[in-house]
Design an enzyme around this catalytic site. Structure first.
Site, PDB file in Angstrom:
ATOM      1  N   GLY A   1      48.321  -0.826  24.669  1.00  0.00           N
ATOM      2  CA  GLY A   1      48.427  -2.038  23.847  1.00  0.00           C
ATOM      3  C   GLY A   1      48.047  -3.277  24.630  1.00  0.00           C
ATOM      4  O   GLY A   1      47.349  -4.157  24.129  1.00  0.00           O
TER       5      GLY A   1
ATOM      6  N   TYR B   1      54.825  -8.992  22.122  1.00  0.00           N
ATOM      7  CA  TYR B   1      54.202 -10.306  21.947  1.00  0.00           C
ATOM      8  C   TYR B   1      54.889 -11.383  22.780  1.00  0.00           C
ATOM      9  O   TYR B   1      54.249 -12.336  23.222  1.00  0.00           O
ATOM     10  CB  TYR B   1      54.171 -10.698  20.470  1.00  0.00           C
ATOM     11  CG  TYR B   1      53.372  -9.755  19.606  1.00  0.00           C
ATOM     12  CD1 TYR B   1      52.113  -9.311  19.993  1.00  0.00           C
ATOM     13  CD2 TYR B   1      53.872  -9.295  18.395  1.00  0.00           C
ATOM     14  CE1 TYR B   1      51.378  -8.451  19.210  1.00  0.00           C
ATOM     15  CE2 TYR B   1      53.142  -8.431  17.601  1.00  0.00           C
ATOM     16  CZ  TYR B   1      51.894  -8.006  18.014  1.00  0.00           C
ATOM     17  OH  TYR B   1      51.171  -7.144  17.235  1.00  0.00           O
TER      18      TYR B   1
ATOM     19  N   PRO C   1      60.034  -3.553  18.966  1.00  0.00           N
ATOM     20  CA  PRO C   1      59.091  -3.225  20.046  1.00  0.00           C
ATOM     21  C   PRO C   1      57.854  -4.135  20.036  1.00  0.00           C
ATOM     22  O   PRO C   1      57.418  -4.603  21.087  1.00  0.00           O
ATOM     23  CB  PRO C   1      58.720  -1.768  19.773  1.00  0.00           C
ATOM     24  CG  PRO C   1      59.875  -1.212  19.007  1.00  0.00           C
ATOM     25  CD  PRO C   1      60.359  -2.363  18.166  1.00  0.00           C
TER      26      PRO C   1
END
Length: 149
Positions: free
Chosen positions: A97, A131, A126
């Protein structure tokens, strides 16, 4: 295993749509995915593409993706709108990610966008925690609206 981040290709669309459906299932809304594969392909790789994406590939299998389009703000100008970012459940926790999000930042800078905007479900801890690592701003003032036509 080596992860490769690259631009999505037309040939990736079937896998991307599988991952979109995986995301919808995670977000408790699998019935909401109604786009056809043909429409998805045309929208990304037709004469006038409206979305672009990066994929995370490992051993020839796409394990994640980040799909965006251009959003115009009368206050800010052109911005990247991150529609979806997903890493498959079995590939999570390995930094994929981060690799995808970092590539989006590079792309936004190269295209002279002045920011990246997206939405996250309030219960998706999560994702929210992910972020926060980027010092993202969360705006509780705005309410999402939509209509079907």
């Amino acid at each position: 295993m080596a992860i490769t981040i690259r631009r999505a290709l037309k040939e990736d669309c079937e896998r991307l749509l599988e991952l979109v459906k995986e995301l919808a299932l995670y977000e408790k809304a699998p019935q909401e995915v109604t786009v056809t594969l043909d429409h998805f392909i045309e929208s990304g790789f037709g004469a006038n593409p409206v979305w672009w994406a990066f994929v995370a590939e490992e051993n020839g299998l796409v394990q994640g993706f980040a799909l965006y389009y251009v959003r115009y703000s009368t206050w800010k100008g052109q911005r990247m709108y991150l529609e979806d970012i997903l890493v498959t459940e079995q590939a999570r926790g390995r930094g994929i990610g981060k690799l995808l999000f970092d590539q989006l930042i590079v792309e936004a800078k190269e295209r002279n966008f002045n920011g990246i905007v997206w939405q996250v479900l309030e219960w998706n801890e999560p994702a929210i925690n992910f972020y926060k690592k980027y010092n993202a701003s969360f705006d509780p003032e705005w309410v999402n609206c939509s209509i079907s036509v």
